[in-house]
Design a protein around this motif. Structure first.
Motif, PDB file in Angstrom:
ATOM      1  N   GLY A 176       2.503   5.373  -9.929  1.00 29.13           N
ATOM      2  CA  GLY A 176       2.757   5.344 -11.366  1.00 29.13           C
ATOM      3  C   GLY A 176       1.503   5.677 -12.148  1.00 29.13           C
ATOM      4  N   GLU A 177       1.682   5.867 -13.431  1.00 28.04           N
ATOM      5  CA  GLU A 177       0.557   6.220 -14.301  1.00 28.04           C
ATOM      6  C   GLU A 177      -0.366   5.029 -14.456  1.00 28.04           C
ATOM      7  OE1 GLU A 177      -0.226   8.066 -18.776  1.00 28.04           O
ATOM      8  OE2 GLU A 177       1.804   7.921 -17.945  1.00 28.04           O
ATOM      9  N   LEU A 178      -1.671   5.289 -14.383  1.00 28.50           N
ATOM     10  CA  LEU A 178      -2.655   4.222 -14.450  1.00 28.50           C
ATOM     11  C   LEU A 178      -3.276   4.148 -15.835  1.00 28.50           C
ATOM     12  CD1 LEU A 178      -4.492   4.882 -11.077  1.00 28.50           C
ATOM     13  CD2 LEU A 178      -2.888   3.041 -11.567  1.00 28.50           C
ATOM     14  N   PRO A 179      -3.567   2.934 -16.313  1.00 28.25           N
ATOM     15  CA  PRO A 179      -4.282   2.814 -17.588  1.00 28.25           C
ATOM     16  C   PRO A 179      -5.716   3.308 -17.440  1.00 28.25           C
ATOM     17  CG  PRO A 179      -4.120   0.674 -16.514  1.00 28.25           C
ATOM     18  CD  PRO A 179      -3.300   1.630 -15.689  1.00 28.25           C
ATOM     19  N   ALA A 180      -6.283   3.834 -18.513  1.00 30.84           N
ATOM     20  CA  ALA A 180      -7.652   4.342 -18.484  1.00 30.84           C
ATOM     21  C   ALA A 180      -8.600   3.307 -19.073  1.00 30.84           C
ATOM     22  CB  ALA A 180      -7.752   5.643 -19.265  1.00 30.84           C
ATOM     23  N   PRO A 181      -9.781   3.136 -18.475  1.00 23.44           N
ATOM     24  CA  PRO A 181     -10.761   2.223 -19.081  1.00 23.44           C
ATOM     25  C   PRO A 181     -11.174   2.717 -20.461  1.00 23.44           C
ATOM     26  CG  PRO A 181     -11.401   2.858 -16.841  1.00 23.44           C
ATOM     27  CD  PRO A 181     -10.277   3.752 -17.241  1.00 23.44           C
ATOM     28  N   ASP A 182     -11.598   1.802 -21.314  1.00 23.92           N
ATOM     29  CA  ASP A 182     -12.050   2.192 -22.650  1.00 23.92           C
ATOM     30  C   ASP A 182     -13.561   2.414 -22.688  1.00 23.92           C
ATOM     31  OD1 ASP A 182     -12.947  -0.361 -22.382  1.00 23.92           O
ATOM     32  OD2 ASP A 182     -11.828  -1.195 -24.073  1.00 23.92           O
ATOM     33  N   ASP A 183     -14.161   2.591 -21.532  1.00 21.59           N
ATOM     34  CA  ASP A 183     -15.598   2.822 -21.414  1.00 21.59           C
ATOM     35  C   ASP A 183     -15.813   4.102 -20.617  1.00 21.59           C
ATOM     36  OD1 ASP A 183     -18.228   2.583 -19.804  1.00 21.59           O
ATOM     37  OD2 ASP A 183     -18.469   1.020 -21.314  1.00 21.59           O
ATOM     38  N   ALA A 200      -7.948   0.463  -6.733  1.00 21.58           N
ATOM     39  CA  ALA A 200      -6.926   0.218  -5.714  1.00 21.58           C
ATOM     40  C   ALA A 200      -6.136   1.485  -5.433  1.00 21.58           C
ATOM     41  CB  ALA A 200      -5.996  -0.905  -6.161  1.00 21.58           C
ATOM     42  N   ALA A 201      -5.805   2.224  -6.484  1.00 21.43           N
ATOM     43  CA  ALA A 201      -5.065   3.471  -6.294  1.00 21.43           C
ATOM     44  C   ALA A 201      -5.885   4.471  -5.491  1.00 21.43           C
ATOM     45  CB  ALA A 201      -4.679   4.058  -7.648  1.00 21.43           C
ATOM     46  N   ALA A 202      -7.177   4.555  -5.776  1.00 21.11           N
ATOM     47  CA  ALA A 202      -8.038   5.485  -5.046  1.00 21.11           C
ATOM     48  C   ALA A 202      -8.097   5.136  -3.563  1.00 21.11           C
ATOM     49  CB  ALA A 202      -9.441   5.467  -5.642  1.00 21.11           C
ATOM     50  N   ALA A 203      -8.115   3.843  -3.262  1.00 14.26           N
ATOM     51  CA  ALA A 203      -8.184   3.399  -1.867  1.00 14.26           C
ATOM     52  C   ALA A 203      -6.841   3.463  -1.159  1.00 14.26           C
ATOM     53  CB  ALA A 203      -8.731   1.975  -1.797  1.00 14.26           C
ATOM     54  N   ALA A 255       0.838  -1.194   0.000  1.00 14.86           N
ATOM     55  CA  ALA A 255       0.000   0.000   0.000  1.00 14.86           C
ATOM     56  C   ALA A 255       0.870   1.239   0.000  1.00 14.86           C
ATOM     57  CB  ALA A 255      -0.923   0.007   1.216  1.00 14.86           C
ATOM     58  N   ALA A 256       0.437   2.252  -0.766  1.00 13.17           N
ATOM     59  CA  ALA A 256       1.175   3.511  -0.793  1.00 13.17           C
ATOM     60  C   ALA A 256       1.048   4.245   0.536  1.00 13.17           C
ATOM     61  CB  ALA A 256       0.644   4.377  -1.929  1.00 13.17           C
ATOM     62  N   ARG A 257      -0.008   3.966   1.263  1.00  9.95           N
ATOM     63  CA  ARG A 257      -0.239   4.563   2.570  1.00  9.95           C
ATOM     64  C   ARG A 257      -1.182   3.632   3.321  1.00  9.95           C
ATOM     65  NH1 ARG A 257      -5.391   6.572   1.914  1.00  9.95           N
ATOM     66  NH2 ARG A 257      -5.983   7.130  -0.215  1.00  9.95           N
ATOM     67  N   PRO A 258      -1.319   3.791   4.642  1.00  9.62           N
ATOM     68  CA  PRO A 258      -2.282   2.955   5.363  1.00  9.62           C
ATOM     69  C   PRO A 258      -3.675   3.107   4.765  1.00  9.62           C
ATOM     70  CG  PRO A 258      -0.853   4.089   6.908  1.00  9.62           C
ATOM     71  CD  PRO A 258      -0.562   4.660   5.550  1.00  9.62           C
ATOM     72  N   VAL A 259      -4.322   2.002   4.504  1.00 13.21           N
ATOM     73  CA  VAL A 259      -5.636   2.038   3.875  1.00 13.21           C
ATOM     74  C   VAL A 259      -6.693   2.351   4.925  1.00 13.21           C
ATOM     75  CG1 VAL A 259      -7.351   0.693   2.622  1.00 13.21           C
ATOM     76  CG2 VAL A 259      -4.920   0.413   2.100  1.00 13.21           C
ATOM     77  N   GLU A 260      -7.434   3.416   4.692  1.00 16.28           N
ATOM     78  CA  GLU A 260      -8.505   3.807   5.594  1.00 16.28           C
ATOM     79  C   GLU A 260      -9.770   3.035   5.235  1.00 16.28           C
ATOM     80  OE1 GLU A 260      -8.387   5.784   8.115  1.00 16.28           O
ATOM     81  OE2 GLU A 260      -6.510   6.901   7.861  1.00 16.28           O
ATOM     82  N   GLN A 261     -10.524   2.650   6.249  1.00 15.26           N
ATOM     83  CA  GLN A 261     -11.746   1.887   6.019  1.00 15.26           C
ATOM     84  C   GLN A 261     -12.709   2.663   5.126  1.00 15.26           C
ATOM     85  OE1 GLN A 261     -14.431   1.318   9.319  1.00 15.26           O
ATOM     86  NE2 GLN A 261     -14.971  -0.724   8.625  1.00 15.26           N
ATOM     87  N   GLY A 262     -12.845   3.959   5.364  1.00 14.39           N
ATOM     88  CA  GLY A 262     -13.775   4.750   4.575  1.00 14.39           C
ATOM     89  C   GLY A 262     -13.379   4.813   3.117  1.00 14.39           C
ATOM     90  N   ASP A 263     -12.078   4.992   2.850  1.00 13.32           N
ATOM     91  CA  ASP A 263     -11.601   5.038   1.466  1.00 13.32           C
ATOM     92  C   ASP A 263     -11.876   3.711   0.761  1.00 13.32           C
ATOM     93  OD1 ASP A 263     -10.665   7.490   2.259  1.00 13.32           O
ATOM     94  OD2 ASP A 263      -8.548   6.947   2.182  1.00 13.32           O
ATOM     95  N   LEU A 264     -11.580   2.616   1.439  1.00  7.91           N
ATOM     96  CA  LEU A 264     -11.793   1.302   0.845  1.00  7.91           C
ATOM     97  C   LEU A 264     -13.278   1.044   0.614  1.00  7.91           C
ATOM     98  CD1 LEU A 264     -10.748  -1.394  -0.152  1.00  7.91           C
ATOM     99  CD2 LEU A 264     -10.671  -2.190   2.218  1.00  7.91           C
ATOM    100  N   SER A 265     -14.125   1.469   1.549  1.00 11.26           N
ATOM    101  CA  SER A 265     -15.567   1.287   1.394  1.00 11.26           C
ATOM    102  C   SER A 265     -16.077   2.008   0.154  1.00 11.26           C
ATOM    103  CB  SER A 265     -16.304   1.790   2.639  1.00 11.26           C
ATOM    104  OG  SER A 265     -16.052   0.948   3.751  1.00 11.26           O
ATOM    105  N   LEU A 266     -15.607   3.230  -0.063  1.00 11.03           N
ATOM    106  CA  LEU A 266     -16.011   3.970  -1.259  1.00 11.03           C
ATOM    107  C   LEU A 266     -15.540   3.269  -2.526  1.00 11.03           C
ATOM    108  CD1 LEU A 266     -15.216   7.582   0.010  1.00 11.03           C
ATOM    109  CD2 LEU A 266     -17.497   6.700  -0.546  1.00 11.03           C
ATOM    110  N   ALA A 267     -14.300   2.775  -2.507  1.00 12.05           N
ATOM    111  CA  ALA A 267     -13.770   2.072  -3.673  1.00 12.05           C
ATOM    112  C   ALA A 267     -14.529   0.776  -3.931  1.00 12.05           C
ATOM    113  CB  ALA A 267     -12.286   1.789  -3.484  1.00 12.05           C
ATOM    114  N   LEU A 268     -14.918   0.073  -2.877  1.00 11.10           N
ATOM    115  CA  LEU A 268     -15.687  -1.162  -3.044  1.00 11.10           C
ATOM    116  C   LEU A 268     -17.072  -0.872  -3.628  1.00 11.10           C
ATOM    117  CD1 LEU A 268     -14.711  -2.919   0.300  1.00 11.10           C
ATOM    118  CD2 LEU A 268     -14.183  -3.770  -2.002  1.00 11.10           C
ATOM    119  N   ALA A 269     -17.693   0.221  -3.189  1.00 12.55           N
ATOM    120  CA  ALA A 269     -18.977   0.613  -3.780  1.00 12.55           C
ATOM    121  C   ALA A 269     -18.802   0.941  -5.256  1.00 12.55           C
ATOM    122  CB  ALA A 269     -19.562   1.806  -3.023  1.00 12.55           C
TER     123      ALA A 269
END
Length: 204
Positions: free
Chosen positions: A159-166, A150-153, A16-30
């Motif tokens: 590093g640079e992230l690939p972009a979805p094609d949608d 994962a990066a958001a959480a 992890a780039a930083r400690p993962v916060e529960q709230g951040d992960l919850s938003l990413a899971l949603a």
């Protein structure tokens, strides 16, 4: 396996780039759930509004719960509102169902700084399960949705992230990033307020 379950494995197993916060992960899971509902054709986006279609019967309990929780009628719900409403406590729900590595127990903030990436652990006997192999393969493929969430959480690699094609998936990733940024701003304000309060009591 769903994107949310793959994300949970990546978070539990990976660096992890930083400690993962529960709230951040919850938003990413949603966001992960919404991404799967979009790609499965169960919802569409009308601007920033989530418009449900057929109710999903995916066989995954939590994803089916997400589909059942969609707002049925106009003006429907914005992606942002969905993330905040559905994300409440979602990390704990997924952590309770996730399979921890041998000898470990889940914590509500699943950050293990000394761990290796899912691809690195895929060959380990203790970590080598079908679910972990699938998540590791998806991660290694550079899947843009999984990597972006994962990066958001805070569970991704720099590093640079690939972009979805949608465009709809891109909109979901942007909304997750915005929500996580907003949540961090709230935390920062609280830290400042708490520090100011402590200074008042410490003043002579």
């Amino acid at each position: 396996m769903t994107t949310a379950r793959d994300l949970m494995i990546v978070t539990l197993d990976g660096p992890a780039a930083r400690p993962v916060e529960q709230g951040d992960l919850s938003l990413a899971l949603a966001g992960a759930e919404l991404a799967d509902l979009l790609t499965g054709g169960y919802v569409t986006l009308d601007g920033d509004r989530v418009v449900p279609g057929a109710r999903p019967a995916t066989g995954d309990r939590l994803l089916d719960e997400a589909g059942a929780a969609l707002v049925d009628g106009p003006p429907y719900e914005t992606v942002e509102d969905w993330l905040w409403r559905r994300g409440r406590g979602l990390a704990a729900a997924y952590a309770s169902e996730a399979e921890p590595p041998a000898g470990e127990r889940h914590r509500w903030t699943p950050h293990r700084p000394a761990r290796r990436s899912p691809a690195d652990t895929a060959g380990d006997t203790a970590a080598d399960t079908p679910a972990r192999r699938e998540a590791a393969g998806r991660w290694a493929s550079g899947d843009p949705v999984l990597r972006g969430l994962a990066a958001a959480a805070g569970a991704g690699e720099p590093g640079e992230l690939p972009a979805p094609d949608d465009d709809s998936l891109t909109a979901v990733l942007a909304a997750v990033n915005d929500a996580v940024t907003e949540l961090e701003a709230v935390r920062q304000r609280r830290r400042i307020e708490d520090a100011a309060f402590d200074n008042i009591w410490r003043a002579p």
